[in-house]
Design a protein around this motif. Structure first.
Motif, PDB file in Angstrom:
ATOM      1  N   VAL A   1      37.304  29.343 -21.305  1.00  0.00           N
ATOM      2  CA  VAL A   1      36.836  27.971 -21.418  1.00  0.00           C
ATOM      3  C   VAL A   1      37.662  27.299 -22.507  1.00  0.00           C
ATOM      4  O   VAL A   1      37.884  27.885 -23.564  1.00  0.00           O
ATOM      5  N   PRO A   2      38.153  26.071 -22.271  1.00  0.00           N
ATOM      6  CA  PRO A   2      38.996  25.414 -23.280  1.00  0.00           C
ATOM      7  C   PRO A   2      38.254  25.172 -24.590  1.00  0.00           C
ATOM      8  O   PRO A   2      37.019  25.139 -24.633  1.00  0.00           O
ATOM      9  N   SER A   3      39.010  24.952 -25.639  1.00  0.00           N
ATOM     10  CA  SER A   3      38.446  24.535 -26.922  1.00  0.00           C
ATOM     11  C   SER A   3      38.434  23.017 -26.981  1.00  0.00           C
ATOM     12  O   SER A   3      39.282  22.352 -26.366  1.00  0.00           O
ATOM     13  N   PRO A   4      37.449  22.442 -27.705  1.00  0.00           N
ATOM     14  CA  PRO A   4      36.421  23.141 -28.487  1.00  0.00           C
ATOM     15  C   PRO A   4      35.270  23.626 -27.615  1.00  0.00           C
ATOM     16  O   PRO A   4      34.932  23.003 -26.612  1.00  0.00           O
ATOM     17  N   THR A   5      34.694  24.721 -28.000  1.00  0.00           N
ATOM     18  CA  THR A   5      33.524  25.245 -27.316  1.00  0.00           C
ATOM     19  C   THR A   5      32.713  26.044 -28.323  1.00  0.00           C
ATOM     20  O   THR A   5      32.989  26.011 -29.526  1.00  0.00           O
ATOM     21  N   ALA A   6      31.715  26.750 -27.857  1.00  0.00           N
ATOM     22  CA  ALA A   6      30.927  27.642 -28.698  1.00  0.00           C
ATOM     23  C   ALA A   6      30.850  28.995 -28.014  1.00  0.00           C
ATOM     24  O   ALA A   6      31.090  29.108 -26.807  1.00  0.00           O
ATOM     25  N   THR A   7      30.542  30.018 -28.770  1.00  0.00           N
ATOM     26  CA  THR A   7      30.413  31.359 -28.212  1.00  0.00           C
ATOM     27  C   THR A   7      29.181  31.429 -27.313  1.00  0.00           C
ATOM     28  O   THR A   7      28.098  30.965 -27.692  1.00  0.00           O
ATOM     29  N   ALA A   8      29.357  31.976 -26.131  1.00  0.00           N
ATOM     30  CA  ALA A   8      28.251  32.153 -25.191  1.00  0.00           C
ATOM     31  C   ALA A   8      27.671  33.553 -25.366  1.00  0.00           C
ATOM     32  O   ALA A   8      28.415  34.529 -25.512  1.00  0.00           O
ATOM     33  N   TYR A   9      26.345  33.641 -25.348  1.00  0.00           N
ATOM     34  CA  TYR A   9      25.672  34.922 -25.574  1.00  0.00           C
ATOM     35  C   TYR A   9      24.675  35.219 -24.456  1.00  0.00           C
ATOM     36  O   TYR A   9      24.006  34.323 -23.939  1.00  0.00           O
ATOM     37  N   LEU A  10      24.582  36.512 -24.135  1.00  0.00           N
ATOM     38  CA  LEU A  10      23.650  36.973 -23.118  1.00  0.00           C
ATOM     39  C   LEU A  10      22.873  38.171 -23.655  1.00  0.00           C
ATOM     40  O   LEU A  10      23.450  39.096 -24.230  1.00  0.00           O
ATOM     41  N   GLN A  11      21.561  38.138 -23.475  1.00  0.00           N
ATOM     42  CA  GLN A  11      20.735  39.306 -23.756  1.00  0.00           C
ATOM     43  C   GLN A  11      20.533  40.058 -22.449  1.00  0.00           C
ATOM     44  O   GLN A  11      19.892  39.569 -21.531  1.00  0.00           O
ATOM     45  N   PHE A  12      21.103  41.246 -22.343  1.00  0.00           N
ATOM     46  CA  PHE A  12      21.000  42.040 -21.134  1.00  0.00           C
ATOM     47  C   PHE A  12      19.653  42.753 -21.066  1.00  0.00           C
ATOM     48  O   PHE A  12      19.030  43.026 -22.101  1.00  0.00           O
ATOM     49  N   PRO A  13      19.186  43.076 -19.856  1.00  0.00           N
ATOM     50  CA  PRO A  13      17.926  43.806 -19.713  1.00  0.00           C
ATOM     51  C   PRO A  13      17.956  45.123 -20.478  1.00  0.00           C
ATOM     52  O   PRO A  13      18.972  45.824 -20.490  1.00  0.00           O
ATOM     53  N   GLY A  14      16.840  45.438 -21.113  1.00  0.00           N
ATOM     54  CA  GLY A  14      16.728  46.694 -21.824  1.00  0.00           C
ATOM     55  C   GLY A  14      17.369  46.704 -23.198  1.00  0.00           C
ATOM     56  O   GLY A  14      17.433  47.751 -23.853  1.00  0.00           O
ATOM     57  N   ARG A  15      17.855  45.563 -23.670  1.00  0.00           N
ATOM     58  CA  ARG A  15      18.518  45.491 -24.970  1.00  0.00           C
ATOM     59  C   ARG A  15      17.891  44.376 -25.797  1.00  0.00           C
ATOM     60  O   ARG A  15      17.376  43.389 -25.258  1.00  0.00           O
ATOM     61  N   ASP A  16      17.957  44.541 -27.123  1.00  0.00           N
ATOM     62  CA  ASP A  16      17.444  43.523 -28.030  1.00  0.00           C
ATOM     63  C   ASP A  16      18.534  42.617 -28.568  1.00  0.00           C
ATOM     64  O   ASP A  16      18.242  41.515 -29.045  1.00  0.00           O
ATOM     65  N   ASP A  17      19.782  43.066 -28.496  1.00  0.00           N
ATOM     66  CA  ASP A  17      20.871  42.315 -29.109  1.00  0.00           C
ATOM     67  C   ASP A  17      21.472  41.324 -28.122  1.00  0.00           C
ATOM     68  O   ASP A  17      21.216  41.363 -26.926  1.00  0.00           O
ATOM     69  N   LEU A  18      22.290  40.422 -28.671  1.00  0.00           N
ATOM     70  CA  LEU A  18      23.020  39.461 -27.853  1.00  0.00           C
ATOM     71  C   LEU A  18      24.465  39.923 -27.710  1.00  0.00           C
ATOM     72  O   LEU A  18      25.078  40.360 -28.676  1.00  0.00           O
ATOM     73  N   THR A  19      24.997  39.797 -26.510  1.00  0.00           N
ATOM     74  CA  THR A  19      26.383  40.168 -26.224  1.00  0.00           C
ATOM     75  C   THR A  19      27.214  38.905 -26.029  1.00  0.00           C
ATOM     76  O   THR A  19      26.793  37.984 -25.325  1.00  0.00           O
ATOM     77  N   ASP A  20      28.365  38.857 -26.640  1.00  0.00           N
ATOM     78  CA  ASP A  20      29.296  37.752 -26.453  1.00  0.00           C
ATOM     79  C   ASP A  20      29.830  37.811 -25.022  1.00  0.00           C
ATOM     80  O   ASP A  20      30.543  38.734 -24.648  1.00  0.00           O
ATOM     81  N   THR A  21      29.456  36.820 -24.211  1.00  0.00           N
ATOM     82  CA  THR A  21      29.900  36.778 -22.814  1.00  0.00           C
ATOM     83  C   THR A  21      30.735  35.521 -22.552  1.00  0.00           C
ATOM     84  O   THR A  21      30.716  34.964 -21.442  1.00  0.00           O
ATOM     85  N   THR A  22      31.464  35.085 -23.558  1.00  0.00           N
ATOM     86  CA  THR A  22      32.266  33.864 -23.436  1.00  0.00           C
ATOM     87  C   THR A  22      33.313  33.997 -22.346  1.00  0.00           C
ATOM     88  O   THR A  22      33.585  33.036 -21.613  1.00  0.00           O
ATOM     89  N   LEU A  23      33.917  35.178 -22.220  1.00  0.00           N
ATOM     90  CA  LEU A  23      34.946  35.391 -21.200  1.00  0.00           C
ATOM     91  C   LEU A  23      34.289  35.868 -19.905  1.00  0.00           C
ATOM     92  O   LEU A  23      33.613  36.889 -19.883  1.00  0.00           O
ATOM     93  N   SER A  24      34.508  35.109 -18.831  1.00  0.00           N
ATOM     94  CA  SER A  24      33.902  35.499 -17.562  1.00  0.00           C
ATOM     95  C   SER A  24      34.500  34.673 -16.438  1.00  0.00           C
ATOM     96  O   SER A  24      34.538  33.438 -16.526  1.00  0.00           O
ATOM     97  N   VAL A  25      34.966  35.326 -15.394  1.00  0.00           N
ATOM     98  CA  VAL A  25      35.433  34.619 -14.212  1.00  0.00           C
ATOM     99  C   VAL A  25      34.221  34.139 -13.435  1.00  0.00           C
ATOM    100  O   VAL A  25      33.366  34.926 -13.061  1.00  0.00           O
ATOM    101  N   ASP A  26      34.131  32.840 -13.223  1.00  0.00           N
ATOM    102  CA  ASP A  26      32.960  32.289 -12.548  1.00  0.00           C
ATOM    103  C   ASP A  26      33.367  31.135 -11.642  1.00  0.00           C
ATOM    104  O   ASP A  26      32.685  30.144 -11.536  1.00  0.00           O
ATOM    105  N   GLY A  27      34.528  31.266 -11.008  1.00  0.00           N
ATOM    106  CA  GLY A  27      35.023  30.196 -10.159  1.00  0.00           C
ATOM    107  C   GLY A  27      34.344  30.185  -8.812  1.00  0.00           C
ATOM    108  O   GLY A  27      33.716  31.153  -8.396  1.00  0.00           O
TER     109      GLY A  27
END
Length: 412
Positions: free
Chosen positions: A260-286
């Motif tokens: 995603v171009p700048s400026p942007t913000a870090t995207a985070y996802l909480q996956f099932p079974g986990r308490d932490d947030l994962t940086d999911t900024t990079l993702s092919v979603d076309g």
């Protein structure tokens, strides 16, 4: 990632939430205080937008940005939280973000322009344009029209439900291994064809179908039909028919790029079974079901131009706003879905609001506009929770409240 359930929940989220129930991650302590931009809009309205943005942050969202435009064309902006939970910083007011299923509204407009020109017809079957593509397991492209695809009354299986039906597939490790992997439209449709449809529209009158079920497969097929009808990719149709005429300089299709171009913000996802947030900024979603990147300013411009008749002739706009019940689209079971856009009642707006929204890996897009196109709002929230249903719903409710307050005015 695309699709909608209550107040903006995605189909993929629905699968993940079935196995949810883990504790929420505590990120509130690292979230920054909100800041709102001075503008020409009345101070109470600006202050309300900021309070609502802070309320979204307080549900555990890492950060968000929001923009509203009133009937006089005055903008007000708000942001809250942080751009990155480790590095801090403010979320840019003009942050780029993946709009997810908000892409469908753009694609529907392009298709309806082709209808207005006589290139497509809403009653054209999938088989006419894509012979042999929708078949097998009881699927029948001869029974599904362009209207059925645009309105999610086709009965076709949702390919994302199939890809992510196993919750064990939703892990940080799986995400990292697949984040640069793109799937062609043909591969997505082929995945959907491995399952029987929920129903087949009436062979003699498919336009009469009112059974509704959200399926990203529908819009993958619409994108393929646009390409077949024009000889150009759906992205070109959207650019030449919407992006360029409206001067949406910060709206783009990124294809198979994971960035995603700048400026942007870090995207985070909480996956099932986990308490932490994962940086999911990079993702092919076309894809025509969710491949556009935009900003809150451009989203306001687009929605207003759609509702005020700039983008579509009156006949096609009326078709777009011809709806069927879509109870899973929002809470209260009162939502209705047209052709690429939905309607819901909203307190303070006598005629309700038109909206869509989209959810991606780590980003939620939410927006709405009045039926006359005079007042609108859009927000980007950079946190998605697949592992905590309660927090997910709280964030979704708070975000919709922000949008509705901004568009309709706060009541009570």
């Amino acid at each position: 990632m695309t699709g909608r359930k209550q107040h903006g929940l995605s189909d993929r989220v629905r699968v993940a939430l079935a196995v949810a129930g883990v504790g929420a991650v505590g990120v509130a302590s690292v979230l920054g205080s909100g800041t709102w931009a001075q503008g020409t809009a009345p101070a109470p309205a600006r202050a309300q937008l900021q309070r609502d943005a802070d309320a979204v942050r307080d549900t555990g969202a890492s950060g968000l940005t929001a923009r509203a435009r009133d009937a006089a064309g005055r903008d007000r902006r708000a942001r809250s939280g942080v751009a990155d939970v480790k590095e801090g910083g403010r979320v840019p007011f003009d942050a780029y973000y993946r709009i997810g299923s908000d892409t469908k509204t753009f694609v529907a407009v392009a298709a309806l322009q082709l209808v207005a020109e006589g290139t497509l017809h809403l009653d054209d079957t999938v088989e006419k344009w894509l012979p042999g593509v929708v078949t097998g397991k009881g699927n029948d492209g001869r029974r599904i029209t362009v209207r059925n695809l645009l309105q999610h009354t086709s009965g076709l299986a949702n390919y994302t439900d199939i890809l992510f039906e196993d919750p064990e597939e939703l892990t940080p490790e799986r995400y990292r291994s697949q984040r640069f992997t793109a799937h062609t439209p043909e591969e997505k449709v082929a995945t959907a064809m491995t399952r029987a449809p929920g129903w087949l529209p009436d062979a003699d009158d498919p336009a009469s179908e009112t059974r509704w079920s959200y399926s990203n497969t529908n819009y993958v097929l619409v994108g393929m039909i646009i390409e077949k009808a024009t000889g150009h990719p759906w992205e070109q149709a959207v650019h030449e028919r919407i992006v360029e005429p409206l001067g949406l300089r910060h709206t783009m299709t990124v294809g198979t790029s994971a960035y995603v171009p700048s400026p942007t913000a870090t995207a985070y996802l909480q996956f099932p079974g986990r308490d932490d947030l994962t940086d999911t900024t990079l993702s092919v979603d076309g894809g025509a079901d969710g491949g556009i990147v935009s900003t809150t300013a451009d989203m306001n411009t687009f929605l207003r131009a759609l509702m005020d008749g700039t983008l579509l002739p009156a006949a096609q706009l009326a078709q777009m706003r011809s709806t069927v019940p879509a109870p899973d689209m929002s809470s209260g079971d009162q939502a209705r879905y047209g052709l690429g856009i939905a309607w819901r009642p909203a307190e303070g707006c006598d005629k309700g609001v038109w909206y869509h929204g989209g959810t991606s890996f780590g980003t939620v897009s939410e927006s709405a506009v009045t039926p006359d196109g005079e007042v609108s709002a859009a927000a980007a929230v950079f946190t998605t929770r697949f592992g905590d249903e309660k927090r997910f719903l709280e964030q979704a409710e708070a975000t919709v409240d922000l949008i509705d307050h901004a568009v309709c005015g706060r009541r009570g």
